[in-house]
Design an enzyme around this catalytic site. Structure first.
Site, PDB file in Angstrom:
ATOM      1  N   ASP A 124      -4.889  -4.183   5.715  1.00 52.16           N
ATOM      2  CA  ASP A 124      -5.057  -5.169   4.658  1.00 52.16           C
ATOM      3  C   ASP A 124      -3.822  -6.079   4.619  1.00 52.16           C
ATOM      4  O   ASP A 124      -2.701  -5.621   4.820  1.00 52.16           O
ATOM      5  CB  ASP A 124      -5.237  -4.444   3.316  1.00 52.16           C
ATOM      6  CG  ASP A 124      -5.852  -5.346   2.255  1.00 52.16           C
ATOM      7  OD1 ASP A 124      -6.392  -6.411   2.613  1.00 52.16           O
ATOM      8  OD2 ASP A 124      -5.810  -4.967   1.068  1.00 52.16           O
ATOM      9  N   SER A 175       0.869  -1.171   0.000  1.00 48.82           N
ATOM     10  CA  SER A 175       0.000   0.000   0.000  1.00 48.82           C
ATOM     11  C   SER A 175       0.909   1.226   0.000  1.00 48.82           C
ATOM     12  O   SER A 175       2.006   1.182  -0.568  1.00 48.82           O
ATOM     13  CB  SER A 175      -0.919  -0.078   1.221  1.00 48.82           C
ATOM     14  OG  SER A 175      -1.910   0.916   1.162  1.00 48.82           O
ATOM     15  N   HIS A 215      -2.390  -1.271  -3.617  1.00 44.57           N
ATOM     16  CA  HIS A 215      -3.485  -0.306  -3.503  1.00 44.57           C
ATOM     17  C   HIS A 215      -3.118   0.902  -4.352  1.00 44.57           C
ATOM     18  O   HIS A 215      -2.006   1.396  -4.270  1.00 44.57           O
ATOM     19  CB  HIS A 215      -3.639   0.185  -2.058  1.00 44.57           C
ATOM     20  CG  HIS A 215      -4.070  -0.890  -1.126  1.00 44.57           C
ATOM     21  ND1 HIS A 215      -3.983  -0.763   0.231  1.00 44.57           N
ATOM     22  CD2 HIS A 215      -4.611  -2.111  -1.346  1.00 44.57           C
ATOM     23  CE1 HIS A 215      -4.448  -1.853   0.810  1.00 44.57           C
ATOM     24  NE2 HIS A 215      -4.822  -2.691  -0.126  1.00 44.57           N
TER      25      HIS A 215
END
Ligand SMILES: C[S@@+](CC[C@H](N)C(=O)[O-])C[C@H]1O[C@@H](n2cnc3c(N)ncnc32)[C@H](O)[C@@H]1O
Lengths: 193, 269
Positions: A138, A18, A45
């Site tokens: 996540d 991310s 992401h």
């Protein structure tokens, strides 16, 4: 470190990242050998509708064939695959990709958890999952599933991460086999069999 | 833990008892949806879940609603809609009458987006939009033409990005947090259930849109459905798929030519 040769042959390395991960990939990919005997699957992401130029950008950092996944693409060793923006990336038993446009998970689509969990089911002990820098949770649930299925779990050393929260959260909540910085990652990955 | 064999049994039940055929769906996402449903409906075991599906027809309705993925947006992928405006509608406009099929239209955001494009091209009056899906509940929403008001800001941005020049709010009336789209648009929409797995071709179209539906099917079913589309398209008709779907390696690829970077193909033979 675990002895790699006692483990089952690695079929896939999945890298989830991310915020702060792109730079890690820019540093890591050039250090990796081409023709590795397994596929590398990257789940990042990124901002909605983000350009598919990201795969072009990543491919400038490596000699390995690199592409953004299209539905039902067959997974090949030695190739690098990037999850497309705004779809979850799943892996089928026959080692091909499926895309899914269902609800966001952890505010994210693609969600790293979704791909880790799906890959754990298909690859079991032949899977290595690596979680990089990021500012959310996540990936942690997915790493637990990878571990449960006998796979190997790795996180970026939070001290070296631009956003330490994500790898740190994983270390606190599941079993991590290795905690590595970028040079250690490249050494580890290049020696995986 | 739900085993693959469990899923197979359930799929056989659905086919035998209700005639719903999910056996050729992509297994990974189907299984994920099933695991999710068993968990949110708090079944203590898979056996109990299977029993409920087998014996309770009202639960079957919920099953179909939850297993299929209904997420959709207006003007999703603005560059796709821009290409419809610039490249496709001018060609369709030369026809006396335009028939468009949205297969797997979900709650209809895509259909209303299309109706707006047609309206702006001055073609709405001679057009009909067929909106079909296997899930009757989403079609109820298409019929109403009402979408959450809080989405309109984003839809308006995508609309502008797609080349829209109007004030997007002209197309709906806001009321109690809802946006009700103008009757002029919904009048042109014909709604019907249609299962791509089991139902056949029902008309000849100039443009078929089936976006983000094929991703839920395995390769064989994708080929079957693509043949159905081929059979439902007039000569020189257009087929539009989702941004990550392709005709490449499909049985009909030689009969179609991709127009540009968007996932739009023209039937050439
Ligand atoms: C993710 S939505 C796509 C909505 C819209 N086309 C878009 O791209 O935004 C997928 C839709 O396909 C429908 N669907 C799934 N299987 C189908 C089938 N066998 N026949 C017709 N529709 C189906 C689902 O009910 C759902 O509404």
């Amino acid at each position: 470190m675990e002895e790699n040769h006692v483990a089952k042959a690695v079929k896939a390395l999945i890298i989830g990242g991310s915020a702060g991960s792109l730079q890690v990939l820019f540093n890591l990919l050039p250090l990796l050998k081409s023709n590795l005997p397994f596929a590398i699957i990257i789940v990042l992401h990124r901002r909605h509708s983000a350009d598919s130029s990201l795969s072009d950008l990543l491919s400038t950092k490596t000699m390995s064939p690199t592409r953004e996944v299209e539905d039902k693409d067959v997974i090949r060793a030695g190739h690098i695959y990037l999850a497309p923006a705004d779809y979850h990336l799943l892996i089928e038993k026959q080692e091909s990709f499926s895309l899914d446009y269902s609800e966001k998970i952890n505010f994210s689509r693609p969600s790293i958890d979704v791909t880790f969990e799906s890959a754990a089911e298909v690859y079991g002990p032949s899977l290595v999952a690596l979680l990089l820098s990021g500012a959310n949770e996540d990936g942690t649930k997915g790493l637990s599933q990878v571990k449960k299925a006998g796979g190997t779990t790795i996180v970026q050393n939070p001290d070296t991460a631009q956003m330490p929260y994500m790898p740190h959260y994983a270390m606190m909540h599941t079993v991590i086999d290795h905690i590595l910085d970028v040079p250690q990652m490249s050494h580890y990955i290049n020696n995986l069999r | 833990m739900i085993e693959d064999e469990d899923v197979e049994l359930l799929l056989t039940d659905l086919l035998d008892i209700y005639g719903y055929d999910f056996t050729s769906y992509s297994k990974a996402s189907l299984k994920r949806r099933i695991v999710r449903l068993v968990s949110i409906d708090k079944f203590p075991s898979f056996a109990e879940f299977r029993y409920k599906v087998r014996t309770d027809e009202s639960y079957l309705k919920r099953f179909v609603e939850e297993i299929t993925v209904n997420v959709t947006e207006m003007f999703r992928d603005p560059s796709f809609y821009k290409s419809l405006r610039d490249d496709i509608l001018p060609v369709l406009g030369t026809k006396p009458f335009i028939r468009i099929w949205h297969a797997g239209c979900s709650t209809g955001e895509e259909v209303f987006s299309m109706a707006i494009l047609l309206k702006e091209a001055g073609l709405l009056r001679k057009s009909l939009l067929y909106a079909t899906d296997l899930n009757p509940s989403v079609l109820e929403k298409v019929r109403k033409g009402i979408f959450p008001l809080q989405q309109m800001k984003q839809y308006s941005e995508s609309y502008i990005e797609s080349g829209g020049l109007k004030d997007f709010s002209e197309y709906y009336t806001a009321n109690y947090g809802q946006a009700k789209f103008n009757k002029e648009l919904s009048e042109k929409i014909i709604i019907s259930t249609h299962n791509l797995v089991s139902d056949s071709s029902f008309n000849e179209f100039d443009l078929i849109l089936c976006r983000n539906v094929l991703i839920y099917f395995d390769k064989d079913l994708q080929d079957r459905v693509l043949k159905l589309f081929d059979a439902s398209l007039g000569t020189l008709g257009y087929l539009a798929l989702g941004t990550k779907e392709t005709l490449k390696f499909s049985v009909i690829q030689n009969k179609f030519k991709q127009l540009n970077r968007e996932k739009i193909w023209k039937k050439i033979m």
